[in-house]
Design an enzyme around this catalytic site. Structure first.
Site, mmCIF file in Angstrom:
data_model
loop_
_atom_site.group_PDB
_atom_site.id
_atom_site.type_symbol
_atom_site.label_atom_id
_atom_site.label_comp_id
_atom_site.label_asym_id
_atom_site.label_seq_id
_atom_site.Cartn_x
_atom_site.Cartn_y
_atom_site.Cartn_z
ATOM 1 N N HIS A 138 1.391 -6.133 -2.318
ATOM 2 C CA HIS A 138 2.333 -5.033 -2.080
ATOM 3 C C HIS A 138 2.393 -4.222 -3.380
ATOM 4 O O HIS A 138 3.431 -4.136 -4.028
ATOM 5 C CB HIS A 138 3.696 -5.577 -1.656
ATOM 6 C CG HIS A 138 4.543 -4.608 -0.887
ATOM 7 N ND1 HIS A 138 5.058 -4.880 0.352
ATOM 8 C CD2 HIS A 138 4.963 -3.357 -1.183
ATOM 9 C CE1 HIS A 138 5.769 -3.847 0.798
ATOM 10 N NE2 HIS A 138 5.726 -2.908 -0.132
ATOM 11 N N ARG A 170 9.507 -11.546 5.801
ATOM 12 C CA ARG A 170 8.284 -10.995 5.220
ATOM 13 C C ARG A 170 8.563 -10.692 3.752
ATOM 14 O O ARG A 170 9.411 -9.856 3.450
ATOM 15 C CB ARG A 170 7.867 -9.712 5.959
ATOM 16 C CG ARG A 170 6.678 -9.036 5.315
ATOM 17 C CD ARG A 170 6.181 -7.804 6.058
ATOM 18 N NE ARG A 170 5.112 -7.226 5.274
ATOM 19 C CZ ARG A 170 5.075 -5.968 4.830
ATOM 20 N NH1 ARG A 170 6.027 -5.099 5.152
ATOM 21 N NH2 ARG A 170 4.066 -5.551 4.081
ATOM 22 N N GLU A 179 7.620 -2.946 9.024
ATOM 23 C CA GLU A 179 8.678 -2.233 8.289
ATOM 24 C C GLU A 179 9.167 -1.086 9.144
ATOM 25 O O GLU A 179 8.381 -0.401 9.816
ATOM 26 C CB GLU A 179 8.178 -1.629 6.968
ATOM 27 C CG GLU A 179 7.981 -2.611 5.859
ATOM 28 C CD GLU A 179 7.511 -1.944 4.564
ATOM 29 O OE1 GLU A 179 7.872 -0.764 4.305
ATOM 30 O OE2 GLU A 179 6.778 -2.605 3.826
ATOM 31 N N TYR A 219 8.181 4.910 9.528
ATOM 32 C CA TYR A 219 9.430 5.487 9.026
ATOM 33 C C TYR A 219 9.751 6.822 9.686
ATOM 34 O O TYR A 219 10.871 7.070 10.087
ATOM 35 C CB TYR A 219 9.388 5.635 7.500
ATOM 36 C CG TYR A 219 9.540 4.299 6.827
ATOM 37 C CD1 TYR A 219 10.801 3.775 6.570
ATOM 38 C CD2 TYR A 219 8.431 3.523 6.506
ATOM 39 C CE1 TYR A 219 10.968 2.526 5.994
ATOM 40 C CE2 TYR A 219 8.586 2.261 5.931
ATOM 41 C CZ TYR A 219 9.861 1.781 5.680
ATOM 42 O OH TYR A 219 10.018 0.535 5.122
ATOM 43 N N ASN A 239 3.913 -0.175 9.690
ATOM 44 C CA ASN A 239 5.129 0.325 9.044
ATOM 45 C C ASN A 239 5.370 1.735 9.542
ATOM 46 O O ASN A 239 4.504 2.608 9.383
ATOM 47 C CB ASN A 239 4.977 0.366 7.523
ATOM 48 C CG ASN A 239 4.928 -1.024 6.902
ATOM 49 O OD1 ASN A 239 5.075 -2.032 7.602
ATOM 50 N ND2 ASN A 239 4.732 -1.077 5.606
ATOM 51 N N GLU A 294 0.057 -1.200 3.206
ATOM 52 C CA GLU A 294 -0.107 0.249 3.084
ATOM 53 C C GLU A 294 -1.171 0.667 2.069
ATOM 54 O O GLU A 294 -0.860 1.257 1.032
ATOM 55 C CB GLU A 294 1.229 0.901 2.718
ATOM 56 C CG GLU A 294 2.326 0.619 3.719
ATOM 57 C CD GLU A 294 3.604 1.447 3.469
ATOM 58 O OE1 GLU A 294 3.649 2.164 2.453
ATOM 59 O OE2 GLU A 294 4.520 1.377 4.292
HETATM 60 C C1 FCB Z 1 7.189 1.632 2.315
HETATM 61 C C2 FCB Z 1 6.929 0.492 1.356
HETATM 62 C C3 FCB Z 1 8.152 -0.331 1.038
HETATM 63 C C4 FCB Z 1 9.390 0.517 0.902
HETATM 64 C C5 FCB Z 1 9.531 1.464 2.066
HETATM 65 C C6 FCB Z 1 10.781 2.319 2.020
HETATM 66 O O1 FCB Z 1 6.217 2.610 2.155
HETATM 67 O O2 FCB Z 1 5.958 -0.374 1.893
HETATM 68 O O3 FCB Z 1 7.863 -1.073 -0.121
HETATM 69 O O4 FCB Z 1 9.431 1.133 -0.315
HETATM 70 O O5 FCB Z 1 8.402 2.290 2.138
#
Ligand code: FCB
Length: 474
Positions: A139, A95, A383, A315, A313, A184
């Site tokens: 992006h 990607r 992500e 985290y 995505n 995002e």
């Molecule tokens: C996300 C972004 C990516 C990267 C990660 C850590 O929010 O999409 O570009 O910076 O965080």
């Protein structure tokens, strides 16, 4: 409230026999992700136009150490090494994003063929190695010329985005079948136009909500443009950053706060895209904003165009407590000022960025989507990654534990939805936006002085799991 993640036992489990490859659906797509501004550099080469990130990075104090993506990982020149890394890792897919200002320098009119050729070569090289390209069209690097005309505050930007998306799809569709319109939009709108932490660095109220709407409108128009240009084999999706929000305590105030944050972060985007409506109560978040005329009849039909997949995505999970508004006058509030304070859960491991490691949040995100949206399309985790602040390709056991924990969570969720793949963020260390080059997310270390890439222990670990996976599912 929070689940403690036992990183040590995950790492132990993760470094065991090949059989520790998680149970995931046949045909599962394994990938790694990057983004143009974070890796390419070469911002002045071959006719590339300026982006909002070039300009934002020049603003004093905007980016740690006054860093920028001007050189980054130099992938504009070293992309063959990136492709070699992907092939060595054994992933099925890559990607990456296309930089709009490289292809259409001013955002409107005039194609820059040299810029397009860069992606053409990259796609060829990927296909030669049997790696499936997943192309993100936006992006975060808006052409600055469009920002000068209002950026995402302006409805016209959505139309320009669709033109650009159709153009790139027309050029690459013979080899690219998987397209992601936006990455995002929460960050491009709320973080960029309300919090001001990202380009273009605005701290506005109303405009950030208009930006969010116009981004979604641009997404919907781009879906049509890509399908028109690329034909029936095309698959189109959008990538959203989603996090479950849990109240810091059981008080009514914290519960209401968690709900507000969920509306702003998640459902402002998932509801229009997946249900064709804004969430009930969304307007009440912004009591001072009475003019929502940027929403026009028919927009939500465009925004909710059926998708082939949703990119998620993930985290970390958010923990929210009630807090006073920074600006007492609602009319003057930025769109990020909704009376929330984020708190760090106790007893939970954190990454180098202080982000709580809670794979359970990925499980909740995926299963929550399946519960809320009956027509949920297939989902990819586009992500998921872990940063360290150390510089050097030394062992990175926390990353191995992070990936193992999140794959286990994804695997548990996989019988509740059509989970098609997982992309680790990121293939290589890179420019981490306003945080500069300190945080390192890569499976491979990058020496920014020389550009040399060196695989980390996590790269070797994942490569072994992927080999075992492919042997098992062949
Ligand atoms: C996300 C972004 C990516 C990267 C990660 C850590 O929010 O999409 O570009 O910076 O965080």
């Amino acid at each position: 409230m929070s689940t403690t993640f036992d990183g040590a036992s995950a790492a132990r489990a993760a470094t065991g026999a090949p059989a520790d490859v998680p149970d995931l659906p046949a045909g599962f797509v394994w990938g790694a992700a990057t983004a143009a501004y974070q890796i390419e550099g070469a911002v002045d080469e071959d006719g590339r136009g300026e982006s909002i990130w070039d300009v934002f990075c020049r603003r004093p104090g905007a980016v740690a150490d006054a860093a920028s993506g001007a050189v980054a990982c130099d992938s504009y020149h070293r992309w063959r090494e990136d492709v070699d890394l992907l092939a060595g890792l054994g992933v099925d897919a890559y990607r990456f994003s296309v930089a709009w200002p490289r292809v259409i320098p001013t955002g409107r009119y005039g194609v820059n063929q040299a810029g397009l050729d860069y992606y053409d070569r990259l796609v060829d090289a990927l296909c030669e190695r049997g790696i499936r390209p997943f192309v993100t069209l936006y992006h975060w690097d808006l052409p600055q010329a469009l920002e000068d005309e209002g950026g995402w505050r302006a409805r016209d930007t959505a139309e320009r985005f669709a033109e650009y998306a159709g153009l790139v799809a027309g050029a690459l569709h013979d080899r690219v079948e998987d397209w992601i319109t936006l990455n995002e939009p929460y960050c491009s709108s709320i973080v960029g136009y309300a919090e001001g932490r990202h380009a273009p660095g605005a701290t506005e109220g109303h405009a950030a909500l208009a930006a969010a709407h116009h981004l979604l409108l641009g997404h919907g128009r781009a879906v049509d443009a890509i399908r028109a240009a690329a034909g029936p084999r095309t698959r189109v999706g959008i990538t959203l950053n989603l996090s479950p929000v849990v109240p810091a305590t059981g008080t009514d105030a914290d519960r209401a706060t968690a709900h507000r944050l969920d509306l702003m972060l998640n459902r402002q985007f998932t509801d229009p895209v997946l249900s064709g409506e804004y969430p009930t109560g969304f307007e009440r978040l912004y009591a001072g904003v009475s003019d929502l005329s940027f929403r026009r009849d028919g927009d939500l039909d465009v925004i909710s165009a059926p998708l082939d997949f949703l990119g998620v995505n993930y985290y970390y999970r958010l923990h929210a407590a009630a807090a006073p508004h920074a600006q007492p006058d609602p009319a003057l509030r930025s769109a990020a000022d909704i009376g929330v304070r984020q708190v760090r859960p106790e007893g939970v491991a954190t990454t180098g960025l202080g982000w709580p490691v809670e794979p359970e949040g990925l499980f909740d995100t995926l299963t929550g989507l399946a519960e809320r949206y009956p027509d949920l399309p297939a989902v990819y985790v586009t992500e998921n990654g872990c940063a360290e602040l150390r510089d050097g390709p030394e062992p990175d056991p926390e990353r191995i534990a992070f990936i193992a924990g999140h794959l286990a969570a994804a695997s548990r969720a996989a019988d509740r939805l059509e989970l098609r793949g997982y992309f680790y963020w990121s293939l290589i260390d890179n420019f981490e936006w306003a945080r500069g080059y300190g945080p390192r997310f890569g499976l491979a270390h990058v020496d920014y002085a020389t550009g040399i890439r060196t695989p980390k222990a996590s790269y070797h670990w994942l490569r072994d799991r992927l080999q075992a996976w492919h042997a098992r599912t062949a």
